[in-house]
Scaffold this motif. Sequence first.
Motif, PDB file in Angstrom:
ATOM      1  N   ASP A  91      86.713  58.632  65.135  1.00 57.16           N
ATOM      2  CA  ASP A  91      87.168  60.010  64.899  1.00 57.16           C
ATOM      3  C   ASP A  91      86.068  60.832  64.230  1.00 57.16           C
ATOM      4  OD1 ASP A  91      89.574  59.257  65.979  1.00 57.16           O
ATOM      5  OD2 ASP A  91      90.584  59.010  64.036  1.00 57.16           O
ATOM      6  N   ALA A  92      85.333  60.188  63.315  1.00 54.18           N
ATOM      7  CA  ALA A  92      84.243  60.888  62.637  1.00 54.18           C
ATOM      8  C   ALA A  92      83.198  61.357  63.627  1.00 54.18           C
ATOM      9  CB  ALA A  92      83.614  59.979  61.584  1.00 54.18           C
ATOM     10  N   GLU A  93      82.869  60.516  64.593  1.00 57.63           N
ATOM     11  CA  GLU A  93      81.883  60.879  65.603  1.00 57.63           C
ATOM     12  C   GLU A  93      82.347  62.107  66.389  1.00 57.63           C
ATOM     13  OE1 GLU A  93      79.267  58.699  69.121  1.00 57.63           O
ATOM     14  OE2 GLU A  93      81.353  58.091  68.772  1.00 57.63           O
ATOM     15  N   MET A  94      83.628  62.165  66.710  1.00 58.54           N
ATOM     16  CA  MET A  94      84.153  63.330  67.441  1.00 58.54           C
ATOM     17  C   MET A  94      84.128  64.582  66.564  1.00 58.54           C
ATOM     18  SD  MET A  94      87.285  61.898  69.801  1.00 58.54           S
ATOM     19  CE  MET A  94      88.150  61.028  68.504  1.00 58.54           C
ATOM     20  N   LEU A  95      84.453  64.435  65.308  1.00 60.18           N
ATOM     21  CA  LEU A  95      84.404  65.583  64.398  1.00 60.18           C
ATOM     22  C   LEU A  95      82.988  66.151  64.317  1.00 60.18           C
ATOM     23  CD1 LEU A  95      86.688  64.411  61.423  1.00 60.18           C
ATOM     24  CD2 LEU A  95      87.184  66.212  63.076  1.00 60.18           C
ATOM     25  N   LEU A  96      82.005  65.266  64.252  1.00 61.20           N
ATOM     26  CA  LEU A  96      80.621  65.722  64.162  1.00 61.20           C
ATOM     27  C   LEU A  96      80.213  66.456  65.432  1.00 61.20           C
ATOM     28  CD1 LEU A  96      78.965  62.649  62.400  1.00 61.20           C
ATOM     29  CD2 LEU A  96      79.799  64.778  61.394  1.00 61.20           C
ATOM     30  N   ARG A  97      80.669  65.982  66.579  1.00 58.09           N
ATOM     31  CA  ARG A  97      80.372  66.684  67.828  1.00 58.09           C
ATOM     32  C   ARG A  97      80.999  68.075  67.848  1.00 58.09           C
ATOM     33  NH1 ARG A  97      82.516  62.499  71.175  1.00 58.09           N
ATOM     34  NH2 ARG A  97      81.123  60.698  71.300  1.00 58.09           N
ATOM     35  N   ASP A  98      82.136  68.220  67.139  1.00 53.53           N
ATOM     36  CA  ASP A  98      82.839  69.507  67.099  1.00 53.53           C
ATOM     37  C   ASP A  98      82.279  70.454  66.039  1.00 53.53           C
ATOM     38  OD1 ASP A  98      84.498  68.740  69.137  1.00 53.53           O
ATOM     39  OD2 ASP A  98      86.120  68.046  67.815  1.00 53.53           O
ATOM     40  N   GLY A  99      81.211  70.044  65.341  1.00 54.79           N
ATOM     41  CA  GLY A  99      80.559  70.948  64.395  1.00 54.79           C
ATOM     42  C   GLY A  99      80.916  70.750  62.944  1.00 54.79           C
ATOM     43  N   VAL A 100      81.649  69.690  62.617  1.00 57.14           N
ATOM     44  CA  VAL A 100      81.934  69.405  61.207  1.00 57.14           C
ATOM     45  C   VAL A 100      80.631  69.028  60.507  1.00 57.14           C
ATOM     46  CG1 VAL A 100      83.063  67.755  59.655  1.00 57.14           C
ATOM     47  CG2 VAL A 100      84.335  68.757  61.553  1.00 57.14           C
ATOM     48  N   GLN A 101      80.436  69.518  59.277  1.00 58.58           N
ATOM     49  CA  GLN A 101      79.241  69.206  58.505  1.00 58.58           C
ATOM     50  C   GLN A 101      79.389  67.826  57.865  1.00 58.58           C
ATOM     51  OE1 GLN A 101      77.916  73.223  56.408  1.00 58.58           O
ATOM     52  NE2 GLN A 101      80.119  72.976  56.307  1.00 58.58           N
ATOM     53  N   LEU A 102      78.335  67.034  57.934  1.00 61.55           N
ATOM     54  CA  LEU A 102      78.344  65.706  57.334  1.00 61.55           C
ATOM     55  C   LEU A 102      77.427  65.702  56.120  1.00 61.55           C
ATOM     56  CD1 LEU A 102      79.190  62.706  57.430  1.00 61.55           C
ATOM     57  CD2 LEU A 102      77.166  62.292  58.838  1.00 61.55           C
ATOM     58  N   VAL A 103      77.982  65.306  54.979  1.00 65.04           N
ATOM     59  CA  VAL A 103      77.201  65.213  53.748  1.00 65.04           C
ATOM     60  C   VAL A 103      77.152  63.755  53.313  1.00 65.04           C
ATOM     61  CG1 VAL A 103      77.074  65.865  51.308  1.00 65.04           C
ATOM     62  CG2 VAL A 103      77.759  67.555  53.028  1.00 65.04           C
ATOM     63  N   ASP A 104      75.939  63.246  53.175  1.00 62.80           N
ATOM     64  CA  ASP A 104      75.708  61.868  52.738  1.00 62.80           C
ATOM     65  C   ASP A 104      75.405  61.912  51.245  1.00 62.80           C
ATOM     66  OD1 ASP A 104      74.568  59.305  52.182  1.00 62.80           O
ATOM     67  OD2 ASP A 104      74.048  59.082  54.304  1.00 62.80           O
ATOM     68  N   VAL A 105      76.286  61.313  50.432  1.00 63.71           N
ATOM     69  CA  VAL A 105      76.166  61.414  48.979  1.00 63.71           C
ATOM     70  C   VAL A 105      75.463  60.207  48.370  1.00 63.71           C
ATOM     71  CG1 VAL A 105      78.298  62.761  48.952  1.00 63.71           C
ATOM     72  CG2 VAL A 105      78.381  60.329  48.368  1.00 63.71           C
ATOM     73  N   ARG A 106      74.955  59.313  49.190  1.00 65.06           N
ATOM     74  CA  ARG A 106      74.316  58.107  48.674  1.00 65.06           C
ATOM     75  C   ARG A 106      72.961  58.436  48.029  1.00 65.06           C
ATOM     76  NH1 ARG A 106      73.255  54.545  53.290  1.00 65.06           N
ATOM     77  NH2 ARG A 106      72.910  56.532  54.361  1.00 65.06           N
ATOM     78  N   PRO A 107      72.440  57.522  47.217  1.00 67.15           N
ATOM     79  CA  PRO A 107      71.129  57.761  46.599  1.00 67.15           C
ATOM     80  C   PRO A 107      70.035  57.969  47.640  1.00 67.15           C
ATOM     81  CG  PRO A 107      72.241  55.900  45.544  1.00 67.15           C
ATOM     82  CD  PRO A 107      73.061  56.264  46.751  1.00 67.15           C
ATOM     83  N   VAL A 108      68.943  58.577  47.206  1.00 64.46           N
ATOM     84  CA  VAL A 108      67.828  58.894  48.093  1.00 64.46           C
ATOM     85  C   VAL A 108      67.336  57.663  48.846  1.00 64.46           C
ATOM     86  CG1 VAL A 108      65.372  59.536  48.061  1.00 64.46           C
ATOM     87  CG2 VAL A 108      67.053  60.944  46.858  1.00 64.46           C
ATOM     88  N   SER A 109      67.178  56.548  48.153  1.00 64.69           N
ATOM     89  CA  SER A 109      66.641  55.349  48.797  1.00 64.69           C
ATOM     90  C   SER A 109      67.558  54.841  49.896  1.00 64.69           C
ATOM     91  CB  SER A 109      66.416  54.247  47.761  1.00 64.69           C
ATOM     92  OG  SER A 109      67.631  53.939  47.078  1.00 64.69           O
ATOM     93  N   ALA A 110      68.880  54.905  49.674  1.00 70.43           N
ATOM     94  CA  ALA A 110      69.829  54.447  50.689  1.00 70.43           C
ATOM     95  C   ALA A 110      69.820  55.377  51.897  1.00 70.43           C
ATOM     96  CB  ALA A 110      71.230  54.363  50.092  1.00 70.43           C
ATOM     97  N   PHE A 111      69.761  56.685  51.647  1.00 68.35           N
ATOM     98  CA  PHE A 111      69.710  57.644  52.754  1.00 68.35           C
ATOM     99  C   PHE A 111      68.452  57.423  53.585  1.00 68.35           C
ATOM    100  CE2 PHE A 111      68.635  61.714  54.709  1.00 68.35           C
ATOM    101  CZ  PHE A 111      69.849  62.131  55.230  1.00 68.35           C
ATOM    102  N   ALA A 112      67.315  57.222  52.899  1.00 67.02           N
ATOM    103  CA  ALA A 112      66.056  57.036  53.609  1.00 67.02           C
ATOM    104  C   ALA A 112      66.088  55.793  54.486  1.00 67.02           C
ATOM    105  CB  ALA A 112      64.903  56.944  52.608  1.00 67.02           C
ATOM    106  N   ALA A 113      66.743  54.739  54.000  1.00 62.62           N
ATOM    107  CA  ALA A 113      66.764  53.476  54.733  1.00 62.62           C
ATOM    108  C   ALA A 113      67.579  53.556  56.016  1.00 62.62           C
ATOM    109  CB  ALA A 113      67.304  52.366  53.832  1.00 62.62           C
ATOM    110  N   GLY A 114      68.514  54.467  56.095  1.00 58.57           N
ATOM    111  CA  GLY A 114      69.305  54.614  57.303  1.00 58.57           C
ATOM    112  C   GLY A 114      70.473  55.542  57.100  1.00 58.57           C
ATOM    113  N   HIS A 115      70.566  56.589  57.923  1.00 55.90           N
ATOM    114  CA  HIS A 115      71.654  57.550  57.798  1.00 55.90           C
ATOM    115  C   HIS A 115      72.072  58.062  59.168  1.00 55.90           C
ATOM    116  CE1 HIS A 115      67.874  59.897  57.452  1.00 55.90           C
ATOM    117  NE2 HIS A 115      68.512  60.770  58.218  1.00 55.90           N
ATOM    118  N   ILE A 116      73.210  58.702  59.200  1.00 56.98           N
ATOM    119  CA  ILE A 116      73.743  59.255  60.439  1.00 56.98           C
ATOM    120  C   ILE A 116      72.922  60.492  60.816  1.00 56.98           C
ATOM    121  CG2 ILE A 116      75.778  60.286  61.528  1.00 56.98           C
ATOM    122  CD1 ILE A 116      77.465  58.650  59.493  1.00 56.98           C
ATOM    123  N   PRO A 117      72.432  60.585  62.049  1.00 59.51           N
ATOM    124  CA  PRO A 117      71.654  61.765  62.451  1.00 59.51           C
ATOM    125  C   PRO A 117      72.428  63.057  62.193  1.00 59.51           C
ATOM    126  CG  PRO A 117      71.514  60.054  64.127  1.00 59.51           C
ATOM    127  CD  PRO A 117      72.546  59.592  63.136  1.00 59.51           C
TER     128      PRO A 117
END
Length: 458
Positions: free
Chosen positions: A259-285
């Motif tokens: 469902d999250a993937e469909m929401l993102l396709r529909d223009g929902v904003q995704l905010v990744d709140v993890r620490p910088v190092s975790a975001f850098a290691a891998g995040h959702i485009p």
Amino acid sequence: MSGGQLVIPLVDEGLGNSAYLVDLGQGRALAVDATRDLRALHEAVRRRGLTVAFAADTHLHADFLSGARDLAAGGARLVASATGGRQFPHEGLADGDEVDFGGLTLRALSTPGHTDEHVAFELVDGSTVVGVFTGGSLIVGSAARTDLSGPGRTEELARAQWRSLQRLLALPDATAVWPTHGAGSFCAAPPGAERTSTIGREKATNPLLAVPDEDTFVTELVSRLGTYPPYFGRLPELNRRGPRLLSPTPHLRPVPVTDAEMLLRDGVQLVDVRPVSAFAAGHIPGAVSIALRPQFATWLGWVLDAQRPVLFVRDPDQDPEEILWQALKVGVEQLAGEVDGGMQDWVQAGLPVTTTTLLAAEDLDSRTVLDVRQHGEYVTGHIPTATHLELGELADQIPHSPTGAVTETPEVVMCGHGERAMTAASLLERTNHRPVSVVVGGPDEWSATTGNPLRTGP
């Protein structure tokens, strides 16, 4: 009875503000300038066996949604400026009006400047003014900004601020000063650890009070005004109308990854709140990195489109309640929920992941760097190869660029520690689809590790 025994400051380090809880005796309390996030207030009340019987707001806040209406819904008697035009039940106080607490009195003192309808509240014990809740008029080491009603009124309100300060300075030197805005606030508070003061101390140490006349005061105050988040323009009106009442236990809805993937396709904003190092290691485009820390609410409100829903992704050990309340207190209301299972479930579903390169400060060599700190930070000291654009200005320019790019995408982004730089990099990557490296650390680390001096000035 001393002010220290009566008044308990509740500091929001992220927004740089203080709310106050006043023990009125007989199990009753007064809350002054409480935010919509009432968790700390409720905990302080519970520990002391008190009930919030009264709530007061010094002005129509721009940097947070007020919790006064929620407190009133819980039975508190709400008082505020009579000229604020609030559209929900409250008791409007004019200059000199008093509220008798039975032994203590709250007296309204009209102090326009920071806002048109601003009032300070004197706390009076018998005939003695114990202290004054100064809101955004007199603050420790300064006075709050006067440009929130538009640039055309900045000087007019600065002159009103000068006159309001003269009224406050007429109080006895021993009078405690309990401001709302403090260090870290974008309402123009200077850096420093002190959150409260006295009239006498401010007379002796506040540089804005040492100026010889009104004209000099206006020049000095206006020259200090920096940028502020765009939600400052929306929240006063929301506070005037009255923020919507919240459930006592709101929560973030878990959203399955499909469902999250469909929401993102529909223009929902995704905010990744993890620490910088975790975001850098891998995040959702396409995710925007805003690390969950004290300043989270400010940057969430600053860089997001307030008209579009927001979906969050977090680490399992990060508190979803903290994400929720930080968002709600700055008026981020359209919350789609959080990715159920976080990055682990996203990866297990075989969905795409991207990475961001982290650089140590000493590895910059001679590369051009975009420094996204505030102007005041940048001019204090930056690396010689840096160009400058504040993170908030970057976020504002991206949607208005005809090509989707502010300028040619920088190779490296830096700030003071890495969090704002990662936010900037994620915004640039989302828009330009080109990788941007992020410096872990800031100019001070660069100077210390390389032995090279920083450059000052613009």
